[in-house]
Design a protein around this motif. Structure first.
Motif, PDB file in Angstrom:
ATOM      1  N   SER A 117      11.972  -1.606  45.249  1.00 32.39           N
ATOM      2  CA  SER A 117      12.969  -0.765  44.583  1.00 32.39           C
ATOM      3  C   SER A 117      14.285  -1.524  44.402  1.00 32.39           C
ATOM      4  O   SER A 117      15.207  -1.019  43.780  1.00 32.39           O
ATOM      5  N   CYS A 118      14.356  -2.734  44.938  1.00 36.00           N
ATOM      6  CA  CYS A 118      15.588  -3.526  44.868  1.00 36.00           C
ATOM      7  C   CYS A 118      15.616  -4.480  43.679  1.00 36.00           C
ATOM      8  O   CYS A 118      16.504  -5.312  43.582  1.00 36.00           O
ATOM      9  N   VAL A 119      14.646  -4.366  42.766  1.00 35.30           N
ATOM     10  CA  VAL A 119      14.588  -5.286  41.637  1.00 35.30           C
ATOM     11  C   VAL A 119      15.785  -5.048  40.731  1.00 35.30           C
ATOM     12  O   VAL A 119      16.118  -3.914  40.386  1.00 35.30           O
ATOM     13  N   LYS A 120      16.422  -6.152  40.363  1.00 30.20           N
ATOM     14  CA  LYS A 120      17.582  -6.114  39.486  1.00 30.20           C
ATOM     15  C   LYS A 120      17.200  -5.532  38.128  1.00 30.20           C
ATOM     16  O   LYS A 120      16.099  -5.725  37.643  1.00 30.20           O
ATOM     17  N   ASP A 121      18.125  -4.832  37.507  1.00 31.83           N
ATOM     18  CA  ASP A 121      17.925  -4.313  36.159  1.00 31.83           C
ATOM     19  C   ASP A 121      18.150  -5.449  35.167  1.00 31.83           C
ATOM     20  O   ASP A 121      19.197  -6.084  35.167  1.00 31.83           O
ATOM     21  N   PHE A 122      17.175  -5.708  34.338  1.00 39.38           N
ATOM     22  CA  PHE A 122      17.270  -6.798  33.364  1.00 39.38           C
ATOM     23  C   PHE A 122      17.626  -6.278  31.973  1.00 39.38           C
ATOM     24  O   PHE A 122      17.210  -6.838  30.963  1.00 39.38           O
ATOM     25  N   ASP A 123      18.388  -5.190  31.925  1.00 39.89           N
ATOM     26  CA  ASP A 123      18.900  -4.631  30.666  1.00 39.89           C
ATOM     27  C   ASP A 123      17.817  -4.498  29.600  1.00 39.89           C
ATOM     28  O   ASP A 123      18.005  -4.870  28.446  1.00 39.89           O
ATOM     29  N   GLU A 124      16.694  -3.975  29.999  1.00 40.15           N
ATOM     30  CA  GLU A 124      15.571  -3.739  29.095  1.00 40.15           C
ATOM     31  C   GLU A 124      15.038  -5.015  28.443  1.00 40.15           C
ATOM     32  O   GLU A 124      14.280  -4.964  27.489  1.00 40.15           O
ATOM     33  N   GLU A 125      15.452  -6.181  28.946  1.00 38.35           N
ATOM     34  CA  GLU A 125      14.939  -7.445  28.433  1.00 38.35           C
ATOM     35  C   GLU A 125      13.621  -7.805  29.089  1.00 38.35           C
ATOM     36  O   GLU A 125      12.916  -8.703  28.616  1.00 38.35           O
ATOM     37  N   LEU A 126      13.296  -7.145  30.179  1.00 41.62           N
ATOM     38  CA  LEU A 126      12.081  -7.454  30.909  1.00 41.62           C
ATOM     39  C   LEU A 126      11.506  -6.168  31.484  1.00 41.62           C
ATOM     40  O   LEU A 126      12.202  -5.423  32.167  1.00 41.62           O
ATOM     41  N   THR A 127      10.251  -5.937  31.191  1.00 39.29           N
ATOM     42  CA  THR A 127       9.551  -4.796  31.774  1.00 39.29           C
ATOM     43  C   THR A 127       9.069  -5.191  33.160  1.00 39.29           C
ATOM     44  O   THR A 127       8.458  -6.248  33.329  1.00 39.29           O
ATOM     45  N   VAL A 128       9.382  -4.363  34.146  1.00 38.87           N
ATOM     46  CA  VAL A 128       8.933  -4.616  35.514  1.00 38.87           C
ATOM     47  C   VAL A 128       7.887  -3.556  35.857  1.00 38.87           C
ATOM     48  O   VAL A 128       8.180  -2.369  35.877  1.00 38.87           O
ATOM     49  N   LEU A 129       6.664  -4.025  36.084  1.00 40.09           N
ATOM     50  CA  LEU A 129       5.544  -3.146  36.426  1.00 40.09           C
ATOM     51  C   LEU A 129       5.308  -3.189  37.925  1.00 40.09           C
ATOM     52  O   LEU A 129       5.685  -4.146  38.586  1.00 40.09           O
ATOM     53  N   ASN A 130       4.652  -2.149  38.441  1.00 39.24           N
ATOM     54  CA  ASN A 130       4.238  -2.222  39.840  1.00 39.24           C
ATOM     55  C   ASN A 130       2.717  -2.299  39.889  1.00 39.24           C
ATOM     56  O   ASN A 130       2.048  -2.263  38.860  1.00 39.24           O
ATOM     57  N   TRP A 131       2.179  -2.434  41.081  1.00 42.00           N
ATOM     58  CA  TRP A 131       0.764  -2.749  41.259  1.00 42.00           C
ATOM     59  C   TRP A 131      -0.160  -1.715  40.625  1.00 42.00           C
ATOM     60  O   TRP A 131      -1.281  -2.020  40.231  1.00 42.00           O
ATOM     61  N   THR A 132       0.258  -0.476  40.514  1.00 44.33           N
ATOM     62  CA  THR A 132      -0.612   0.579  39.991  1.00 44.33           C
ATOM     63  C   THR A 132      -0.642   0.616  38.469  1.00 44.33           C
ATOM     64  O   THR A 132      -1.478   1.310  37.896  1.00 44.33           O
ATOM     65  N   ASP A 133       0.249  -0.111  37.810  1.00 47.68           N
ATOM     66  CA  ASP A 133       0.294  -0.115  36.346  1.00 47.68           C
ATOM     67  C   ASP A 133      -0.824  -0.957  35.747  1.00 47.68           C
ATOM     68  O   ASP A 133      -1.414  -1.815  36.418  1.00 47.68           O
ATOM     69  N   GLU A 134      -1.073  -0.734  34.470  1.00 42.13           N
ATOM     70  CA  GLU A 134      -2.005  -1.550  33.698  1.00 42.13           C
ATOM     71  C   GLU A 134      -1.292  -2.854  33.337  1.00 42.13           C
ATOM     72  O   GLU A 134      -0.148  -2.836  32.897  1.00 42.13           O
ATOM     73  N   PHE A 135      -1.968  -4.000  33.530  1.00 42.48           N
ATOM     74  CA  PHE A 135      -1.371  -5.297  33.224  1.00 42.48           C
ATOM     75  C   PHE A 135      -1.942  -5.837  31.919  1.00 42.48           C
ATOM     76  O   PHE A 135      -3.126  -6.162  31.856  1.00 42.48           O
ATOM     77  N   PRO A 136      -1.104  -5.952  30.892  1.00 41.61           N
ATOM     78  CA  PRO A 136      -1.572  -6.568  29.652  1.00 41.61           C
ATOM     79  C   PRO A 136      -1.956  -8.038  29.882  1.00 41.61           C
ATOM     80  O   PRO A 136      -1.479  -8.674  30.822  1.00 41.61           O
ATOM     81  N   ASP A 137      -2.813  -8.564  29.013  1.00 43.91           N
ATOM     82  CA  ASP A 137      -3.276  -9.940  29.138  1.00 43.91           C
ATOM     83  C   ASP A 137      -2.124 -10.916  28.890  1.00 43.91           C
ATOM     84  O   ASP A 137      -1.284 -10.687  28.022  1.00 43.91           O
TER      85      ASP A 137
END
Length: 189
Positions: A117-137
Motif C-alpha cells: 500500500s506504500c507504492v508511490k503514485d506515478f500520476d497515472e503514468e504507470l498502472t500498478v497491479l497486485n497479485w490477484t489482477d490479470e497480467f497482460p503479456d
C-alpha cells in the motif's frame, strides 16, 4: 515490509517468553532454552538477510551508475535483447529508479506488480497491479527485489511464459556485455 513483519514476530516471541517465564508452570528450562535459541536464530537470520540485501543493493546501484557513466543504459540493453514491453515486479527504490530510467526511452513499462500500500503514485503514468489482477503479456518481467526472490520468480513463472529477470542479474549481464565489448576493442587495437 517482510523485515518489519519478522521484527514484529521476534518481538512477539520475546514478549511471549517473558510472559510464560513469569507464570513459571508453562515453560520448562529446556523449553526456555529452545525458545531463546529460536529467537536468536531468527534475529541472526534477519540480520544476515538485511546485510545481504544491503550488499546487493549497493552492488546494483554502484554498477548501474558506473555503466551509465560509461554510456551503457538499461534501455539500450533491453532493446538489444528485444525486451520492448516489460513489467516490473516491486516498486520500491529500485523499481522507482528503473521507472525513471526507462520513462523517456524506447522501452515501455506496461505495468508494475506490487501489493504494498506504500507504492508511490506515478500520476497515472504507470498502472500498478497486485497479485490477484490479470497480467497482460509482456516481453519480460524484471524483479527488483534484492533478496528472497526465488519464490516470487517461481510464482511468476506460473503466470508468464516470457523471461523473468532479477534486476541483479540484469546488471550482471550488462556488466558482462560491457566487459566483453571492452576486451574485444582492446584485442582489435
Amino acid at each position: 515490509k517482510d523485515s518489519v513483519n519478522v521484527h514484529h514476530m521476534i518481538n512477539s516471541l520475546k514478549e511471549m517468553r517473558q510472559i510464560l517465564s513469569k507464570t513459571g508452570d508453562f515453560l520448562s528450562e529446556n523449553n526456555k532454552s529452545d525458545l531463546d535459541q529460536y529467537i536468536k536464530l531468527r534475529e541472526d537470520t534477519e540480520l544476515s538477510m538485511q546485510t545481504l540485501k544491503e550488499r546487493n543493493l549497493l552492488f546494483v546501484m554502484k554498477t548501474w551508475l558506473d555503466m551509465r557513466n560509461q554510456g551503457m543504459k538499461i534501455a539500450s540493453f533491453l532493446k538489444k535483447h528485444q525486451y520492448l514491453h516489460i513489467a516490473v515486479y516491486g516498486m520500491g527504490n529500485i523499481g522507482e529508479s528503473l521507472f525513471y530510467e526507462l520513462h523517456n526511452s524506447d522501452i515501455r513499462i506496461d505495468y508494475a506488480i506490487d501489493s504494498s500500500s506504500c507504492v508511490k503514485d506515478f500520476d497515472e503514468e504507470l498502472t500498478v497491479l497486485n497479485w490477484t489482477d490479470e497480467f497482460p503479456d509482456v516481453d519480460a518481467v524484471i524483479v527488483t527485489m534484492m533478496v528472497g526472490y526465488d519464490d516470487v520468480i517461481r510464482a511468476l513463472k506460473t503466470r508468464f511464459k516470457r523471461p523473468i529477470i532479477t534486476v541483479y542479474d540484469l546488471i550482471l549481464d550488462m556488466q558482462s556485455e560491457l566487459l566483453a565489448e571492452t576486451l574485444e576493442m582492446q584485442t582489435l587495437h
